[in-house]
Write a protein that holds these residues in place. Structure first.
Motif, PDB file in Angstrom:
ATOM      1  N   ALA A  87     -50.753  47.164  48.190  1.00 44.25           N
ATOM      2  CA  ALA A  87     -49.827  47.603  49.229  1.00 44.25           C
ATOM      3  C   ALA A  87     -48.805  48.580  48.656  1.00 44.25           C
ATOM      4  CB  ALA A  87     -49.129  46.399  49.848  1.00 44.25           C
ATOM      5  N   LEU A  88     -48.275  48.284  47.490  1.00 45.49           N
ATOM      6  CA  LEU A  88     -47.297  49.186  46.864  1.00 45.49           C
ATOM      7  C   LEU A  88     -47.924  50.538  46.527  1.00 45.49           C
ATOM      8  CD1 LEU A  88     -45.400  46.716  44.508  1.00 45.49           C
ATOM      9  CD2 LEU A  88     -44.577  47.755  46.622  1.00 45.49           C
ATOM     10  N   LEU A  89     -49.131  50.527  45.974  1.00 47.08           N
ATOM     11  CA  LEU A  89     -49.798  51.775  45.630  1.00 47.08           C
ATOM     12  C   LEU A  89     -50.149  52.591  46.869  1.00 47.08           C
ATOM     13  CD1 LEU A  89     -52.098  50.619  42.709  1.00 47.08           C
ATOM     14  CD2 LEU A  89     -50.095  52.094  42.579  1.00 47.08           C
ATOM     15  N   SER A  90     -50.516  51.939  47.950  1.00 49.14           N
ATOM     16  CA  SER A  90     -50.832  52.689  49.168  1.00 49.14           C
ATOM     17  C   SER A  90     -49.576  53.308  49.773  1.00 49.14           C
ATOM     18  CB  SER A  90     -51.547  51.799  50.180  1.00 49.14           C
ATOM     19  OG  SER A  90     -50.711  50.751  50.589  1.00 49.14           O
ATOM     20  N   ILE A  91     -48.447  52.611  49.688  1.00 45.72           N
ATOM     21  CA  ILE A  91     -47.189  53.179  50.180  1.00 45.72           C
ATOM     22  C   ILE A  91     -46.792  54.387  49.339  1.00 45.72           C
ATOM     23  CG2 ILE A  91     -44.712  52.727  50.386  1.00 45.72           C
ATOM     24  CD1 ILE A  91     -45.489  49.847  51.199  1.00 45.72           C
ATOM     25  N   ILE A  92     -46.935  54.273  48.017  1.00 45.12           N
ATOM     26  CA  ILE A  92     -46.619  55.402  47.132  1.00 45.12           C
ATOM     27  C   ILE A  92     -47.541  56.580  47.419  1.00 45.12           C
ATOM     28  CG2 ILE A  92     -46.675  56.147  44.714  1.00 45.12           C
ATOM     29  CD1 ILE A  92     -45.683  53.309  43.995  1.00 45.12           C
ATOM     30  N   ALA A  93     -48.829  56.321  47.648  1.00 38.05           N
ATOM     31  CA  ALA A  93     -49.782  57.399  47.919  1.00 38.05           C
ATOM     32  C   ALA A  93     -49.424  58.129  49.218  1.00 38.05           C
ATOM     33  CB  ALA A  93     -51.194  56.834  48.014  1.00 38.05           C
ATOM     34  N   VAL A  94     -49.067  57.398  50.248  1.00 38.03           N
ATOM     35  CA  VAL A  94     -48.687  58.036  51.515  1.00 38.03           C
ATOM     36  C   VAL A  94     -47.422  58.855  51.336  1.00 38.03           C
ATOM     37  CG1 VAL A  94     -47.866  57.556  53.859  1.00 38.03           C
ATOM     38  CG2 VAL A  94     -49.863  56.365  52.976  1.00 38.03           C
ATOM     39  N   MET A  95     -46.465  58.333  50.580  1.00 37.63           N
ATOM     40  CA  MET A  95     -45.229  59.078  50.341  1.00 37.63           C
ATOM     41  C   MET A  95     -45.500  60.371  49.579  1.00 37.63           C
ATOM     42  SD  MET A  95     -42.622  55.923  49.516  1.00 37.63           S
ATOM     43  CE  MET A  95     -41.598  56.935  48.505  1.00 37.63           C
ATOM     44  N   LEU A  96     -46.342  60.323  48.546  1.00 39.06           N
ATOM     45  CA  LEU A  96     -46.671  61.529  47.785  1.00 39.06           C
ATOM     46  C   LEU A  96     -47.393  62.564  48.643  1.00 39.06           C
ATOM     47  CD1 LEU A  96     -47.774  60.078  44.334  1.00 39.06           C
ATOM     48  CD2 LEU A  96     -45.759  61.462  44.844  1.00 39.06           C
ATOM     49  N   ILE A  97     -48.310  62.116  49.473  1.00 41.63           N
ATOM     50  CA  ILE A  97     -49.025  63.044  50.355  1.00 41.63           C
ATOM     51  C   ILE A  97     -48.047  63.733  51.294  1.00 41.63           C
ATOM     52  CG2 ILE A  97     -50.663  63.144  52.287  1.00 41.63           C
ATOM     53  CD1 ILE A  97     -52.266  60.977  50.778  1.00 41.63           C
ATOM     54  N   LEU A  98     -47.145  62.977  51.876  1.00 40.54           N
ATOM     55  CA  LEU A  98     -46.161  63.579  52.783  1.00 40.54           C
ATOM     56  C   LEU A  98     -45.240  64.552  52.060  1.00 40.54           C
ATOM     57  CD1 LEU A  98     -45.194  60.533  55.014  1.00 40.54           C
ATOM     58  CD2 LEU A  98     -46.561  62.515  55.640  1.00 40.54           C
ATOM     59  N   VAL A  99     -44.802  64.202  50.857  1.00 43.50           N
ATOM     60  CA  VAL A  99     -43.923  65.089  50.099  1.00 43.50           C
ATOM     61  C   VAL A  99     -44.633  66.397  49.786  1.00 43.50           C
ATOM     62  CG1 VAL A  99     -42.829  65.394  47.842  1.00 43.50           C
ATOM     63  CG2 VAL A  99     -42.422  63.328  49.150  1.00 43.50           C
ATOM     64  N   TYR A 100     -45.879  66.321  49.308  1.00 45.88           N
ATOM     65  CA  TYR A 100     -46.601  67.544  48.968  1.00 45.88           C
ATOM     66  C   TYR A 100     -46.943  68.366  50.198  1.00 45.88           C
ATOM     67  CZ  TYR A 100     -46.907  66.277  44.094  1.00 45.88           C
ATOM     68  OH  TYR A 100     -46.599  65.973  42.808  1.00 45.88           O
ATOM     69  N   LEU A 101     -47.241  67.724  51.313  1.00 43.80           N
ATOM     70  CA  LEU A 101     -47.517  68.473  52.538  1.00 43.80           C
ATOM     71  C   LEU A 101     -46.281  69.209  53.039  1.00 43.80           C
ATOM     72  CD1 LEU A 101     -49.853  66.142  54.613  1.00 43.80           C
ATOM     73  CD2 LEU A 101     -50.407  68.351  53.610  1.00 43.80           C
ATOM     74  N   LEU A 102     -45.121  68.587  52.887  1.00 44.36           N
ATOM     75  CA  LEU A 102     -43.899  69.198  53.387  1.00 44.36           C
ATOM     76  C   LEU A 102     -43.323  70.249  52.437  1.00 44.36           C
ATOM     77  CD1 LEU A 102     -42.157  66.033  54.863  1.00 44.36           C
ATOM     78  CD2 LEU A 102     -43.294  67.870  56.111  1.00 44.36           C
ATOM     79  N   THR A 103     -43.608  70.146  51.136  1.00 43.45           N
ATOM     80  CA  THR A 103     -42.992  71.072  50.193  1.00 43.45           C
ATOM     81  C   THR A 103     -43.895  72.233  49.783  1.00 43.45           C
ATOM     82  OG1 THR A 103     -43.681  69.719  48.317  1.00 43.45           O
ATOM     83  CG2 THR A 103     -41.475  69.331  49.219  1.00 43.45           C
ATOM     84  N   MET A 104     -45.201  72.069  49.904  1.00 45.22           N
ATOM     85  CA  MET A 104     -46.096  73.139  49.480  1.00 45.22           C
ATOM     86  C   MET A 104     -46.147  74.231  50.550  1.00 45.22           C
ATOM     87  SD  MET A 104     -50.018  73.185  48.115  1.00 45.22           S
ATOM     88  CE  MET A 104     -50.065  71.461  48.091  1.00 45.22           C
ATOM     89  N   ARG A 105     -45.935  75.447  50.121  1.00 43.25           N
ATOM     90  CA  ARG A 105     -45.979  76.579  51.030  1.00 43.25           C
ATOM     91  C   ARG A 105     -47.172  77.441  50.676  1.00 43.25           C
ATOM     92  NH1 ARG A 105     -40.928  79.475  49.685  1.00 43.25           N
ATOM     93  NH2 ARG A 105     -41.465  78.561  47.701  1.00 43.25           N
ATOM     94  N   ARG A 106     -47.706  78.110  51.658  1.00 44.67           N
ATOM     95  CA  ARG A 106     -48.852  78.977  51.424  1.00 44.67           C
ATOM     96  C   ARG A 106     -48.479  80.116  50.478  1.00 44.67           C
ATOM     97  NH1 ARG A 106     -53.747  80.620  54.432  1.00 44.67           N
ATOM     98  NH2 ARG A 106     -54.226  82.708  53.710  1.00 44.67           N
ATOM     99  N   GLY A 107     -47.280  80.644  50.589  1.00 46.61           N
ATOM    100  CA  GLY A 107     -46.845  81.729  49.728  1.00 46.61           C
ATOM    101  C   GLY A 107     -46.768  81.326  48.274  1.00 46.61           C
ATOM    102  N   ALA A 108     -46.507  80.063  48.012  1.00 44.09           N
ATOM    103  CA  ALA A 108     -46.436  79.603  46.629  1.00 44.09           C
ATOM    104  C   ALA A 108     -47.827  79.464  46.023  1.00 44.09           C
ATOM    105  CB  ALA A 108     -45.706  78.272  46.557  1.00 44.09           C
ATOM    106  N   VAL A 109     -48.809  79.172  46.841  1.00 40.27           N
ATOM    107  CA  VAL A 109     -50.166  78.993  46.344  1.00 40.27           C
ATOM    108  C   VAL A 109     -50.862  80.344  46.189  1.00 40.27           C
ATOM    109  CG1 VAL A 109     -52.397  77.945  46.823  1.00 40.27           C
ATOM    110  CG2 VAL A 109     -50.311  76.712  47.374  1.00 40.27           C
TER     111      VAL A 109
END
Length: 89
Positions: A49-71
């Motif tokens: 349960a803890l690892l799944s919560i961390i995984a969802v949080m990381l996915i959301l952080v990367y989705l919100l912070t990654m920009r197409r211009g940076a890639v």
């Protein structure tokens, strides 16, 4: 699109039929809380349960912070275009 709805209906139809069978008995089913399910799962459920919560949080952080211009920056695309025209790529 119709195929998706038809397949969804075929998958959900047996679940609806079985749900009706349980309601005919007259006894209300016991509901389980999330904590009850964690306890029933044993000791391994807590880290999962803890690892799944961390995984969802990381996915959301990367989705919100990654920009197409940076890639794919403009400089990178210009360099790739020049190399393609030269035939070096």
């Amino acid at each position: 699109m119709k195929l998706i709805f038809n397949l969804t209906g075929l998958i959900l139809l047996p679940a609806a039929l079985f749900a009706q069978d349980g309601a005919a008995g007259g006894a209300a089913p016991k509901t389980l809380s999330l904590w009850d399910l964690l306890q029933l799962g044993g000791w391994a459920m807590i880290p999962l349960a803890l690892l799944s919560i961390i995984a969802v949080m990381l996915i959301l952080v990367y989705l919100l912070t990654m920009r197409r211009g940076a890639v794919l920056s403009r400089n990178y695309m210009n360099t790739a275009d020049v190399l393609l025209k030269k035939g070096d790529l």
